[in-house]
Design a protein around this motif. Structure first.
Motif, PDB file in Angstrom:
ATOM      1  N   LEU A   1     -10.277  -2.839  -4.674  1.00  0.00           N
ATOM      2  CA  LEU A   1      -9.977  -3.038  -3.258  1.00  0.00           C
ATOM      3  C   LEU A   1     -11.255  -2.950  -2.422  1.00  0.00           C
ATOM      4  O   LEU A   1     -11.429  -3.693  -1.452  1.00  0.00           O
ATOM      5  CB  LEU A   1      -8.979  -1.987  -2.777  1.00  0.00           C
ATOM      6  CG  LEU A   1      -7.563  -2.051  -3.364  1.00  0.00           C
ATOM      7  CD1 LEU A   1      -6.728  -0.883  -2.840  1.00  0.00           C
ATOM      8  CD2 LEU A   1      -6.884  -3.374  -3.043  1.00  0.00           C
TER       9      LEU A   1
ATOM     10  N   TYR B   1      -4.721  -5.537  -6.891  1.00  0.00           N
ATOM     11  CA  TYR B   1      -4.683  -4.140  -7.328  1.00  0.00           C
ATOM     12  C   TYR B   1      -4.437  -4.033  -8.826  1.00  0.00           C
ATOM     13  O   TYR B   1      -5.159  -3.322  -9.545  1.00  0.00           O
ATOM     14  CB  TYR B   1      -3.592  -3.407  -6.549  1.00  0.00           C
ATOM     15  CG  TYR B   1      -3.536  -1.923  -6.805  1.00  0.00           C
ATOM     16  CD1 TYR B   1      -4.252  -1.035  -6.004  1.00  0.00           C
ATOM     17  CD2 TYR B   1      -2.763  -1.400  -7.834  1.00  0.00           C
ATOM     18  CE1 TYR B   1      -4.193   0.337  -6.226  1.00  0.00           C
ATOM     19  CE2 TYR B   1      -2.709  -0.031  -8.063  1.00  0.00           C
ATOM     20  CZ  TYR B   1      -3.417   0.829  -7.258  1.00  0.00           C
ATOM     21  OH  TYR B   1      -3.373   2.190  -7.489  1.00  0.00           O
TER      22      TYR B   1
ATOM     23  N   THR C   1       0.832  -1.204   0.000  1.00  0.00           N
ATOM     24  CA  THR C   1       0.000   0.000   0.000  1.00  0.00           C
ATOM     25  C   THR C   1       0.866   1.253   0.000  1.00  0.00           C
ATOM     26  O   THR C   1       0.626   2.197  -0.767  1.00  0.00           O
ATOM     27  CB  THR C   1      -0.922   0.010   1.222  1.00  0.00           C
ATOM     28  OG1 THR C   1      -1.773  -1.145   1.184  1.00  0.00           O
ATOM     29  CG2 THR C   1      -1.782   1.262   1.252  1.00  0.00           C
TER      30      THR C   1
ATOM     31  N   CYS D   1      -2.410  -8.992  -2.456  1.00  0.00           N
ATOM     32  CA  CYS D   1      -2.939  -7.626  -2.532  1.00  0.00           C
ATOM     33  C   CYS D   1      -2.437  -6.926  -3.795  1.00  0.00           C
ATOM     34  O   CYS D   1      -3.206  -6.252  -4.484  1.00  0.00           O
ATOM     35  CB  CYS D   1      -2.530  -6.847  -1.287  1.00  0.00           C
ATOM     36  SG  CYS D   1      -3.150  -5.147  -1.254  1.00  0.00           S
TER      37      CYS D   1
ATOM     38  N   THR E   1     -11.101 -11.689  -5.499  1.00  0.00           N
ATOM     39  CA  THR E   1     -11.215 -11.973  -4.070  1.00  0.00           C
ATOM     40  C   THR E   1     -12.082 -13.200  -3.810  1.00  0.00           C
ATOM     41  O   THR E   1     -11.846 -13.933  -2.838  1.00  0.00           O
ATOM     42  CB  THR E   1     -11.779 -10.751  -3.330  1.00  0.00           C
ATOM     43  OG1 THR E   1     -11.103  -9.571  -3.765  1.00  0.00           O
ATOM     44  CG2 THR E   1     -11.584 -10.892  -1.829  1.00  0.00           C
TER      45      THR E   1
ATOM     46  N   VAL F   1      -7.047  -4.317   3.442  1.00  0.00           N
ATOM     47  CA  VAL F   1      -7.054  -5.450   2.512  1.00  0.00           C
ATOM     48  C   VAL F   1      -5.706  -6.164   2.519  1.00  0.00           C
ATOM     49  O   VAL F   1      -5.642  -7.399   2.539  1.00  0.00           O
ATOM     50  CB  VAL F   1      -7.410  -4.971   1.088  1.00  0.00           C
ATOM     51  CG1 VAL F   1      -7.246  -6.100   0.085  1.00  0.00           C
ATOM     52  CG2 VAL F   1      -8.846  -4.435   1.056  1.00  0.00           C
ATOM     53  N   GLU F   2      -4.622  -5.403   2.518  1.00  0.00           N
ATOM     54  CA  GLU F   2      -3.294  -6.028   2.493  1.00  0.00           C
ATOM     55  C   GLU F   2      -3.033  -6.840   3.755  1.00  0.00           C
ATOM     56  O   GLU F   2      -2.413  -7.915   3.692  1.00  0.00           O
ATOM     57  CB  GLU F   2      -2.217  -4.958   2.337  1.00  0.00           C
ATOM     58  CG  GLU F   2      -0.818  -5.537   2.218  1.00  0.00           C
ATOM     59  CD  GLU F   2       0.256  -4.489   1.983  1.00  0.00           C
ATOM     60  OE1 GLU F   2       1.442  -4.841   2.093  1.00  0.00           O
ATOM     61  OE2 GLU F   2      -0.098  -3.334   1.690  1.00  0.00           O
TER      62      GLU F   2
END
Length: 305
Positions: free
Chosen positions: A210, A180, A72, A176, A262, A167-168
């Motif tokens: 995300l 992305y 991130t 992640c 996801t 999320v990460e």
């Protein structure tokens, strides 16, 4: 008197006398080689071996647990760096923004796509072989003198900072990052399919991905869905409102792609096959998106006819 042969020395430092044995390998160790253990002391080699044999903790989705959301931070940094490059060279937006098909004039003018085109013009965008635009456009934002200006960057980076870290933490760094980039790719492909003449920029598509991941993870992990649904409602409202200012196609494409990725992460079997299945699902999605891109780009010149 003790004989010289009776003197015990450290197995790593033969010149250092020692009288303590490693509780694991039973070899003599000096104070420099001692490491505290549950019972007694262990040598450096045994500690390293024990560390390798300990199974590393994983998140619920198979990723490695890390305290620092490095991906991130890196993505925020790359977006800000790209914006600084834009300020120094505004032409970067025209060259690397997402564009399906356009025509570039001899004096730098940009024209709508038509085929066949005048020989003095040359194709640009994906029609001109610039497939890197599928991803590079997601790291660019509106110049200060256009549209939302710098607010575009600030809003996206605040959103990335807040949702990306959550999320990460759950997915792990590799998953992640894949999420992305795939969300960014999915957003660009939908732009190509629906509005190939539009030059689009911004990280919004990836950020919507995300957001979708946050909702899917909440369902899978049994979060209190009231807060999650409120966030998702705000995201969908912004999807509608922003259609008048930004690319709704990129937003929707990123949202759908992020949800699919996801779902693959969340519902892959929790055994040794999990990583392989998750990676295979991501690879299959990349193939589908690239095939759709190839079909659309081929259609610009009638190659599919």
């Amino acid at each position: 008197m003790t004989a010289e042969s009776d003197v015990t020395t450290c197995f790593r430092h033969p010149k250092v006398e020692s009288h303590v044995r490693c509780t694991r390998c039973d070899r003599y160790i000096c104070p420099n080689c001692m490491r505290e253990a549950a019972v007694g002391h262990q040598c450096v080699e045994c500690v390293k071996e024990g560390t390798r044999s300990v199974r590393q903790a994983r998140t619920a989705f198979g990723g490695r647990i890390s305290a620092v959301p490095l991906v991130t931070y890196a993505l925020v940094g790359l977006n800000v760096l790209a914006y600084l490059v834009e300020l120094a060279r505004p032409s970067v937006v025209d060259r690397f923004g997402m564009l399906g098909a356009g025509l570039l004039g001899p004096h730098g003018g940009h024209y709508l796509w038509q085929y066949p085109y005048d020989p003095v013009l040359r194709p640009e965008g994906l029609a001109g072989g610039q497939w890197e635009r599928l991803l590079t456009g997601s790291f660019l934002h509106m110049p200060p003198d256009e549209g939302l200006g710098m607010v575009h960057l600030v809003m996206n980076m605040v959103s990335l900072w807040s949702i990306g870290r959550v999320v990460e933490t759950q997915l792990g760094r590799a998953r992640c990052l894949a999420l992305y980039l795939l969300s960014a790719l999915g957003g660009s492909v939908l732009v190509l399919l629906v509005a190939p003449d539009d030059l689009t920029i911004g990280a919004s598509g990836a950020i919507f991905g995300l957001g979708a991941a946050y909702w899917v993870m909440g369902r899978r992990l049994g979060y209190d869905m009231r807060a999650v649904n409120q966030y998702m409602t705000g995201l969908l409202v912004w999807l509608v409102v922003s259609a008048f200012m930004t690319s709704w196609e990129a937003h929707l494409g990123g949202l759908l792609t992020g949800a699919l990725v996801t779902l693959a992460y969340a519902y892959a079997p929790r055994d040794r096959r999990r990583t392989l299945i998750q990676a295979g699902a991501c690879a299959a999605l990349v193939v589908v998106l690239l095939v759709l891109t190839w079909v659309k780009v081929s259609g610009f010149t009638g190659a599919m006819a």
